[in-house]
Design a protein around this motif. Structure first.
Motif, PDB file in Angstrom:
ATOM      1  N   PHE A   1       0.831  -1.199   0.000  1.00 17.93           N
ATOM      2  CA  PHE A   1       0.000   0.000   0.000  1.00 17.93           C
ATOM      3  C   PHE A   1       0.871   1.257   0.000  1.00 17.93           C
ATOM      4  CE2 PHE A   1      -3.148  -3.038   1.534  1.00 17.93           C
ATOM      5  CZ  PHE A   1      -4.314  -2.600   0.908  1.00 17.93           C
ATOM      6  N   ILE A   2       0.607   2.132  -0.959  1.00 16.50           N
ATOM      7  CA  ILE A   2       1.217   3.457  -0.963  1.00 16.50           C
ATOM      8  C   ILE A   2       0.286   4.449  -0.271  1.00 16.50           C
ATOM      9  CG2 ILE A   2       1.973   5.365  -2.441  1.00 16.50           C
ATOM     10  CD1 ILE A   2       2.875   3.320  -4.470  1.00 16.50           C
ATOM     11  N   GLU A   3      -1.019   4.208  -0.399  1.00 14.37           N
ATOM     12  CA  GLU A   3      -2.009   5.045   0.269  1.00 14.37           C
ATOM     13  C   GLU A   3      -3.253   4.214   0.557  1.00 14.37           C
ATOM     14  OE1 GLU A   3      -2.386   8.207  -2.525  1.00 14.37           O
ATOM     15  OE2 GLU A   3      -3.654   7.085  -3.898  1.00 14.37           O
ATOM     16  N   LYS A   4      -4.134   4.765   1.358  1.00 16.16           N
ATOM     17  CA  LYS A   4      -5.368   4.065   1.709  1.00 16.16           C
ATOM     18  C   LYS A   4      -6.332   4.040   0.530  1.00 16.16           C
ATOM     19  CE  LYS A   4      -4.988   5.324   6.598  1.00 16.16           C
ATOM     20  NZ  LYS A   4      -5.655   5.926   7.771  1.00 16.16           N
ATOM     21  N   LEU A   5      -7.111   2.941   0.434  1.00 18.71           N
ATOM     22  CA  LEU A   5      -8.075   2.775  -0.646  1.00 18.71           C
ATOM     23  C   LEU A   5      -9.490   2.796  -0.110  1.00 18.71           C
ATOM     24  CD1 LEU A   5      -6.590  -0.105  -2.861  1.00 18.71           C
ATOM     25  CD2 LEU A   5      -6.040   2.321  -2.880  1.00 18.71           C
TER      26      LEU A   5
ATOM     27  N   ASP B   1       1.502  -5.967   2.422  1.00 19.16           N
ATOM     28  CA  ASP B   1       2.333  -5.011   3.148  1.00 19.16           C
ATOM     29  C   ASP B   1       1.509  -3.755   3.417  1.00 19.16           C
ATOM     30  OD1 ASP B   1       4.220  -3.363   4.229  1.00 19.16           O
ATOM     31  OD2 ASP B   1       5.566  -3.372   2.505  1.00 19.16           O
ATOM     32  N   PHE B   2       1.105  -3.569   4.679  1.00 15.65           N
ATOM     33  CA  PHE B   2       0.279  -2.426   5.055  1.00 15.65           C
ATOM     34  C   PHE B   2       1.097  -1.145   5.252  1.00 15.65           C
ATOM     35  CE2 PHE B   2      -2.316  -6.064   6.344  1.00 15.65           C
ATOM     36  CZ  PHE B   2      -3.571  -5.698   5.870  1.00 15.65           C
ATOM     37  N   LYS B   3       2.418  -1.273   5.314  1.00 11.99           N
ATOM     38  CA  LYS B   3       3.321  -0.109   5.434  1.00 11.99           C
ATOM     39  C   LYS B   3       3.095   0.714   6.699  1.00 11.99           C
ATOM     40  CE  LYS B   3       5.892   1.216   2.725  1.00 11.99           C
ATOM     41  NZ  LYS B   3       7.348   0.934   2.595  1.00 11.99           N
ATOM     42  N   GLY B   4       2.337   0.194   7.659  1.00 10.89           N
ATOM     43  CA  GLY B   4       2.109   0.915   8.904  1.00 10.89           C
ATOM     44  C   GLY B   4       1.271   2.169   8.756  1.00 10.89           C
ATOM     45  N   ILE B   5       0.481   2.271   7.690  1.00 11.04           N
ATOM     46  CA  ILE B   5      -0.305   3.501   7.464  1.00 11.04           C
ATOM     47  C   ILE B   5      -1.757   3.361   7.920  1.00 11.04           C
ATOM     48  CG2 ILE B   5       1.178   4.194   5.551  1.00 11.04           C
ATOM     49  CD1 ILE B   5      -0.993   3.359   3.609  1.00 11.04           C
ATOM     50  N   PHE B   6      -2.115   2.173   8.432  1.00  8.25           N
ATOM     51  CA  PHE B   6      -3.489   1.934   8.859  1.00  8.25           C
ATOM     52  C   PHE B   6      -3.557   1.739  10.375  1.00  8.25           C
ATOM     53  CE2 PHE B   6      -3.005   0.283   4.567  1.00  8.25           C
ATOM     54  CZ  PHE B   6      -4.084   0.850   3.899  1.00  8.25           C
ATOM     55  N   ASN B   7      -4.718   2.048  10.959  1.00  3.26           N
ATOM     56  CA  ASN B   7      -4.919   1.698  12.362  1.00  3.26           C
ATOM     57  C   ASN B   7      -5.467   0.274  12.452  1.00  3.26           C
ATOM     58  OD1 ASN B   7      -7.803   1.763  12.069  1.00  3.26           O
ATOM     59  ND2 ASN B   7      -7.797   3.977  12.407  1.00  3.26           N
TER      60      ASN B   7
ATOM     61  N   ASP C   1      -5.844 -16.220  -0.763  1.00  2.89           N
ATOM     62  CA  ASP C   1      -4.805 -17.080  -0.185  1.00  2.89           C
ATOM     63  C   ASP C   1      -3.704 -16.167   0.374  1.00  2.89           C
ATOM     64  OD1 ASP C   1      -3.074 -19.078   0.523  1.00  2.89           O
ATOM     65  OD2 ASP C   1      -2.706 -19.809  -1.515  1.00  2.89           O
ATOM     66  N   ILE C   2      -3.888 -15.693   1.601  1.00  3.24           N
ATOM     67  CA  ILE C   2      -2.974 -14.741   2.226  1.00  3.24           C
ATOM     68  C   ILE C   2      -1.849 -15.495   2.925  1.00  3.24           C
ATOM     69  CG2 ILE C   2      -2.723 -12.895   3.922  1.00  3.24           C
ATOM     70  CD1 ILE C   2      -5.652 -12.170   3.396  1.00  3.24           C
ATOM     71  N   MET C   3      -0.612 -15.277   2.448  1.00  3.64           N
ATOM     72  CA  MET C   3       0.552 -15.975   2.992  1.00  3.64           C
ATOM     73  C   MET C   3       1.059 -15.319   4.275  1.00  3.64           C
ATOM     74  SD  MET C   3       0.813 -18.384   0.876  1.00  3.64           S
ATOM     75  CE  MET C   3       2.364 -19.087   1.436  1.00  3.64           C
ATOM     76  N   ALA C   4       1.027 -13.979   4.324  1.00  2.46           N
ATOM     77  CA  ALA C   4       1.524 -13.250   5.493  1.00  2.46           C
ATOM     78  C   ALA C   4       1.062 -11.802   5.390  1.00  2.46           C
ATOM     79  CB  ALA C   4       3.043 -13.306   5.577  1.00  2.46           C
ATOM     80  N   ILE C   5       1.106 -11.099   6.544  1.00  2.00           N
ATOM     81  CA  ILE C   5       0.872  -9.663   6.544  1.00  2.00           C
ATOM     82  C   ILE C   5       2.117  -8.980   7.101  1.00  2.00           C
ATOM     83  CG2 ILE C   5      -1.635  -9.883   6.700  1.00  2.00           C
ATOM     84  CD1 ILE C   5      -1.460  -9.248   9.663  1.00  2.00           C
TER      85      ILE C   5
ATOM     86  N   TYR D   1      -2.648 -15.005  11.055  1.00  5.99           N
ATOM     87  CA  TYR D   1      -1.706 -14.714   9.978  1.00  5.99           C
ATOM     88  C   TYR D   1      -0.274 -14.667  10.507  1.00  5.99           C
ATOM     89  CZ  TYR D   1      -6.062 -12.807   8.047  1.00  5.99           C
ATOM     90  OH  TYR D   1      -7.349 -12.640   7.634  1.00  5.99           O
ATOM     91  N   PRO D   2       0.682 -15.122   9.692  1.00 10.09           N
ATOM     92  CA  PRO D   2       2.084 -14.819  10.017  1.00 10.09           C
ATOM     93  C   PRO D   2       2.307 -13.310   9.884  1.00 10.09           C
ATOM     94  CG  PRO D   2       1.916 -16.602   8.410  1.00 10.09           C
ATOM     95  CD  PRO D   2       0.552 -15.989   8.511  1.00 10.09           C
ATOM     96  N   VAL D   3       2.897 -12.696  10.895  1.00  6.08           N
ATOM     97  CA  VAL D   3       3.118 -11.248  10.889  1.00  6.08           C
ATOM     98  C   VAL D   3       4.610 -10.964  10.763  1.00  6.08           C
ATOM     99  CG1 VAL D   3       2.906  -9.103  12.212  1.00  6.08           C
ATOM    100  CG2 VAL D   3       1.054 -10.796  12.262  1.00  6.08           C
ATOM    101  N   PHE D   4       4.959 -10.161   9.772  1.00  4.28           N
ATOM    102  CA  PHE D   4       6.333  -9.724   9.558  1.00  4.28           C
ATOM    103  C   PHE D   4       6.409  -8.215   9.794  1.00  4.28           C
ATOM    104  CE2 PHE D   4       6.541 -13.800   7.745  1.00  4.28           C
ATOM    105  CZ  PHE D   4       7.852 -14.138   7.441  1.00  4.28           C
ATOM    106  N   TRP D   5       7.550  -7.761  10.321  1.00  2.45           N
ATOM    107  CA  TRP D   5       7.753  -6.336  10.583  1.00  2.45           C
ATOM    108  C   TRP D   5       8.876  -5.793   9.707  1.00  2.45           C
ATOM    109  CZ3 TRP D   5       3.945  -4.256  13.198  1.00  2.45           C
ATOM    110  CH2 TRP D   5       3.238  -5.053  14.111  1.00  2.45           C
ATOM    111  N   ASP D   6       8.661  -4.603   9.187  1.00  2.00           N
ATOM    112  CA  ASP D   6       9.651  -3.952   8.322  1.00  2.00           C
ATOM    113  C   ASP D   6      10.070  -2.605   8.897  1.00  2.00           C
ATOM    114  OD1 ASP D   6      11.202  -2.857   6.335  1.00  2.00           O
ATOM    115  OD2 ASP D   6       9.706  -2.974   4.765  1.00  2.00           O
ATOM    116  N   GLU D   7       9.206  -1.599   8.789  1.00  5.86           N
ATOM    117  CA  GLU D   7       9.548  -0.268   9.279  1.00  5.86           C
ATOM    118  C   GLU D   7       9.862  -0.259  10.772  1.00  5.86           C
ATOM    119  OE1 GLU D   7       7.601   0.344   5.396  1.00  5.86           O
ATOM    120  OE2 GLU D   7       7.150  -0.916   7.127  1.00  5.86           O
TER     121      GLU D   7
END
Length: 310
Positions: free
Chosen positions: A153-157, A177-183, A198-202, A221-227
């Motif tokens: 996500f670059i922006e909310k839809l 990849d939610f990019k941390g822009i959502f609550n 078929d969601i592999m991870a968020i 869901y498997p949760v991965f962290w980036d930022e």
């Protein structure tokens, strides 16, 4: 000044397609010592407050250090000194570190990517899809040969656009990849819309500082962290609410720190992904050299690049 080698740096741009922005800037750093060259690049990350000007200002400091350094084969020693100068702008550090790794490869035939990283048996690759409002449909044609797609996500839809997106990706395995822009509420609504996929991870479902509110999603869901993952301390902080962590060599300033952090994450039983923003081809090539050290590979975004040139 006791200059031992020549160092140059300049700007290049990647011309983009399918995205709202037309181009992105890169800093290129070249070492020349008795005819042997090493070239690296870094792409400033606006999410971390980097700009082309800040990156180039720090690269100028690195130019002087690199020109005077006695022996560039002392890679780890150079990196320690450079880290004391480069506090936060990891793009500048990456450009210089990759240039030195390239110089060592060309002068000594030592590939540091092979020395610092070992291969895993299983690696799953995916294709990138950047998501924003009013997307065109042409980009979906780029996904035809993909088995797994990472939507970023670059922006909310709007709800309507989410439904359109779902209809165009329902044939693939999906990494979100939610990019941390959502609550938290918005993340759950999106996952509800995507029910049946078929969601592999968020990835990075919540903003930095709100990570522990994700506990109700961990069982689904498997949760991965980036930022949220930038330091060794972050690995310890996130290990109990993570299936895995997302690595980028530019995020950590090159190969050495990436290798160090990878070993720590693996020792704690975490899975890993190697990812990349839209980077200079030099940076992407070095990232691809280490991709088989990670469980998941998110490096396929060439369809967004028209060309890269000076």
């Amino acid at each position: 000044m006791n200059r031992k080698r020549d160092v140059y740096y300049w700007q290049e741009r990647s011309i983009l397609k399918y995205l709202k922005k037309e181009w992105i800037e890169h800093a290129v750093f070249k070492i020349n010592s008795n005819g042997i060259e090493g070239i690296g690049a870094g792409t400033p990350n606006a999410d971390f407050g980097e700009t082309y000007k800040t990156t180039m200002a720090i690269i100028e400091k690195m130019r002087k250090l690199t020109e005077e350094w006695e022996d560039l084969n002392n890679y780890a020693d150079f990196e320690k000194v450079m880290s004391n100068i480069v506090k936060f702008d990891m793009s500048s550090k990456t450009a210089v570190e990759i240039a030195i790794a390239d110089y060592i490869l060309n002068s000594k035939n030592l590939d540091l990517s092979k020395i610092l990283f070992s291969k895993k048996d299983l690696n799953e690759e995916m294709k990138k899809l950047y998501v924003y409002n009013d997307m065109g449909y042409a980009v979906y044609d780029e996904l035809i040969d993909a088995l797994m797609v990472k939507i970023e996500f670059i922006e909310k839809l709007s709800l309507e656009e989410l439904e359109i997106l779902k209809a165009n990706i329902d044939k693939y395995k999906i990494w979100i990849d939610f990019k941390g822009i959502f609550n938290h509420y918005e993340v759950k609504k999106i996952l509800d819309v995507f029910k049946g996929l078929d969601i592999m991870a968020i990835e990075q479902p919540l903003p930095i500082g709100s990570e522990f509110a994700v506990k109700d999603l961990l069982t689904k869901y498997p949760v991965f962290w980036d930022e949220s993952f930038k330091t060794l301390q972050d690995i310890i902080r996130l290990k109990d609410i993570s299936a895995g962590l997302v690595f980028e060599i530019t995020k950590f300033g090159g190969l050495l720190k990436t290798s160090e952090y990878l070993k720590v994450a693996e020792s704690l039983g975490l899975e890993t992904m190697i990812s990349s923003r839209i980077e200079h081809p030099i940076t992407l090539d070095w990232t691809k050299k280490i991709k088989e050290s990670f469980n998941y590979i998110d490096l396929n975004y060439e369809h967004y690049i028209e060309k890269t040139s000076k």
